[in-house]
Design an enzyme around this catalytic site. Structure first.
Site, short mmCIF file in Angstrom:
data_model
loop_
_atom_site.label_atom_id
_atom_site.label_comp_id
_atom_site.label_asym_id
_atom_site.label_seq_id
_atom_site.Cartn_x
_atom_site.Cartn_y
_atom_site.Cartn_z
N ARG A 121 -23.21 -23.81 -15.86
CA ARG A 121 -24.67 -23.98 -15.72
C ARG A 121 -25.36 -24.42 -17.00
NH1 ARG A 121 -23.87 -19.49 -12.25
NH2 ARG A 121 -23.83 -20.29 -10.12
N LYS A 143 -31.41 -38.02 -20.97
CA LYS A 143 -30.92 -38.50 -19.67
C LYS A 143 -29.40 -38.53 -19.74
CE LYS A 143 -34.58 -41.37 -17.76
NZ LYS A 143 -34.98 -42.73 -17.36
N GLU A 185 -32.44 -53.40 -26.15
CA GLU A 185 -33.25 -52.18 -26.03
C GLU A 185 -34.27 -52.10 -27.17
OE1 GLU A 185 -33.16 -50.28 -23.38
OE2 GLU A 185 -31.12 -50.09 -22.60
N LYS A 227 -39.30 -43.44 -28.91
CA LYS A 227 -38.70 -42.72 -27.79
C LYS A 227 -39.07 -41.23 -27.84
CE LYS A 227 -35.08 -42.34 -24.56
NZ LYS A 227 -33.83 -42.82 -24.00
N GLU A 237 -39.82 -37.87 -16.68
CA GLU A 237 -40.24 -39.14 -16.07
C GLU A 237 -41.14 -38.95 -14.86
OE1 GLU A 237 -37.24 -42.28 -16.45
OE2 GLU A 237 -37.95 -43.04 -14.55
N ARG A 241 -42.93 -41.90 -19.10
CA ARG A 241 -41.55 -42.20 -19.49
C ARG A 241 -41.00 -43.39 -18.70
NH1 ARG A 241 -36.42 -38.30 -20.98
NH2 ARG A 241 -34.98 -40.03 -21.26
N ASN A 245 -38.17 -47.91 -18.80
CA ASN A 245 -37.29 -48.63 -17.87
C ASN A 245 -37.67 -50.10 -17.73
OD1 ASN A 245 -35.71 -46.36 -17.11
ND2 ASN A 245 -37.46 -45.63 -15.94
N HIS A 248 -35.17 -52.57 -16.46
CA HIS A 248 -34.04 -51.83 -15.91
C HIS A 248 -33.93 -51.88 -14.39
CE1 HIS A 248 -33.77 -50.44 -20.00
NE2 HIS A 248 -32.74 -49.67 -19.74
N HIS A 252 -30.22 -52.68 -13.53
CA HIS A 252 -29.33 -51.79 -12.77
C HIS A 252 -28.79 -52.50 -11.53
CE1 HIS A 252 -31.05 -47.86 -14.70
NE2 HIS A 252 -30.26 -48.53 -15.51
N HIS A 265 -24.58 -53.30 -20.64
CA HIS A 265 -25.86 -52.77 -20.15
C HIS A 265 -27.04 -53.51 -20.82
CE1 HIS A 265 -28.92 -49.99 -18.77
NE2 HIS A 265 -29.29 -49.79 -20.01
#
Ligand code: NAD
Ligand code: GLY
Length: 370
Positions: A121, A143, A185, A227, A237, A241, A245, A248, A252, A265
């Protein structure tokens, strides 16, 4: 040494940025009281370059740390390899006080953070990013996750590291294609937040290409500051936030459609930023000048700006509808208004996306993977 703080109440942490830090990381670990069994996760490429130096530094402080090497590549950022890591952690007897060290690029950082977040956990983890992309983006902000054949980063969690150690010297061994992918980025931060950074990237392009230490330190620190500020306002997010993206939604889709095997990426993000800037123009949110500035800077850094003609546009749209940012199939795009400012545009009509993909197709001249 530069320090950037990510302020998140009891989940706050420091990003340490310096050249030659790898062999000194052990010196900074005392406050974390790492008395249990710990594990370093890396891949053969990065282990060969930096693994032993890092382990020597950790061991020199009498901290117990085993090393687990998984194969190198985005295709291994999946549930199977996460399960493998978790199994090795159990076999080694890691407990709730154990810490994982992620040594590598975004792939290692994401999968290691994910394993740390679900093992018993949740146990602590430390990011030691060695690609530009990981240093300016993926190692910061918490993330974590793995890919699924049906979608990029679809399985994961928000889980913050305990610290991030960035040795800027690691960029000296990074292949040029990987460095440029990281620059995508970096350019993203300029477009979404900081027109001065955008201008800096244009002005000092030649020095950045040759990895001039002062320029590299500046851009890494500035990206981490941006960031940290954004994540500090919106860790999970719920609102702002999402602007991280930019590019993205389409990136993606490109990565999923090509089975994570064609684009780095950052390259997919580069294409996505150009395409999403064009969508902003179609929607009347931005103008030709802004689209041209974005496209020109991305092109100047040797990054792809066009979607390969061979890719099925309907399939790309389908992946976009499945994106995490899309709700009930409605596509969200981060649309630039001007350099340094973007807005989140929800429920973008497919009819406004398709022409921009087709428009790019006509201008296609730098296909990757065709
Ligand atoms: P990567 O981790 O695959 O690293 C790229 C290549 O460089 C690999 O072959 C790696 O072994 C090699 N390498 C790493 N450091 C090196 C060094 N110093 N010298 C020589 N070779 C080195 O790719 P990446 O671009 O770092 O990361 C991409 C991943 O990051 C994607 O999975 C993407 O989804 C993820 N990502 C996550 C976030 C986030 O917020 N968590 C943000 C952006 C990207
Ligand atoms: N890379 C996007 C984010 O961290 O939110």
């Amino acid at each position: 040494m530069d320090f950037v703080r990510v302020e998140l109440a009891d989940r706050s942490y420091t990003i340490y940025i310096s050249s030659g830090l790898m062999g000194e990381i052990g010196d900074f670990l005392t406050p974390f009281n790492l008395t249990s069994k710990n594990m370093l996760i890396t891949n053969p490429t990065v282990y060969g370059l930096y693994g032993q130096r890092l382990l020597n530094s950790i061991h020199s402080k009498d901290i117990h740390c085993k090393c687990l090497i998984i194969p190198d590549g985005e295709t291994y950022k999946d549930y199977f390899w996460a399960y493998h890591i978790l199994s090795e952690m159990l076999k080694e007897g890691l407990d709730r006080k154990s810490c994982l060290f992620a040594l590598g690029g975004g792939v290692i950082g994401d999968i290691t953070g994910f394993c740390a977040s679900i093992y018993m956990r949740g146990i602590p983890f430390i990011q030691i990013p060695t690609t530009l992309l990981a240093q300016v983006d993926s190692s910061v902000g918490g993330k974590t996750g793995v890919n699924h054949p049906l979608g990029k980063n679809m399985i994961g969690s928000f889980y913050q590291p305990m610290a991030v150690f960035i040795d800027t010297n690691t960029l000296n061994t990074l292949p040029n294609r990987e460095f440029l992918a990281g620059m995508a980025e970096v350019i993203k931060y300029g477009v979404i937040w900081d027109d001065e950074l955008f201008q800096y990237l244009d002005t000092y392009k030649d020095e950045i290409f040759t990895l001039a230490p002062a320029r590299i330190s500046h851009i890494i620190r500035r990206c981490c500051e941006i960031k940290a500020e954004i994540v500090g306002k919106d860790e999970k997010e719920q609102n702002i936030r999402a602007i991280l993206n930019f590019g993205h939604t389409i990136a993606h889709a490109l990565e999923t459609e090509t089975n994570y095997e064609v684009f780095k990426h950052g390259e997919a993000v580069a294409i996505g930023m150009v395409a999403e800037a064009n969508i902003a123009k179609i929607l009347g949110i931005t103008d030709d000048v802004t689209v041209k500035k974005i496209t020109d800077l991305i092109f100047a850094y040797g990054l792809p700006t066009y979607i390969p003609m061979s890719l099925n546009k309907d399939s790309l749209i389908h992946h976009m509808q499945k994106d995490k940012k899309s709700l009930v199939g409605r596509i969200t795009i981060i649309t630039p208004k001007r350099i340094g400012e973007v807005k989140v545009t929800k429920d973008v009509d497919i009819q406004h996306i398709k022409p921009s993909l087709n428009l790019l197709e006509v201008r296609d001249e730098k296909d990757i993977g065709d």
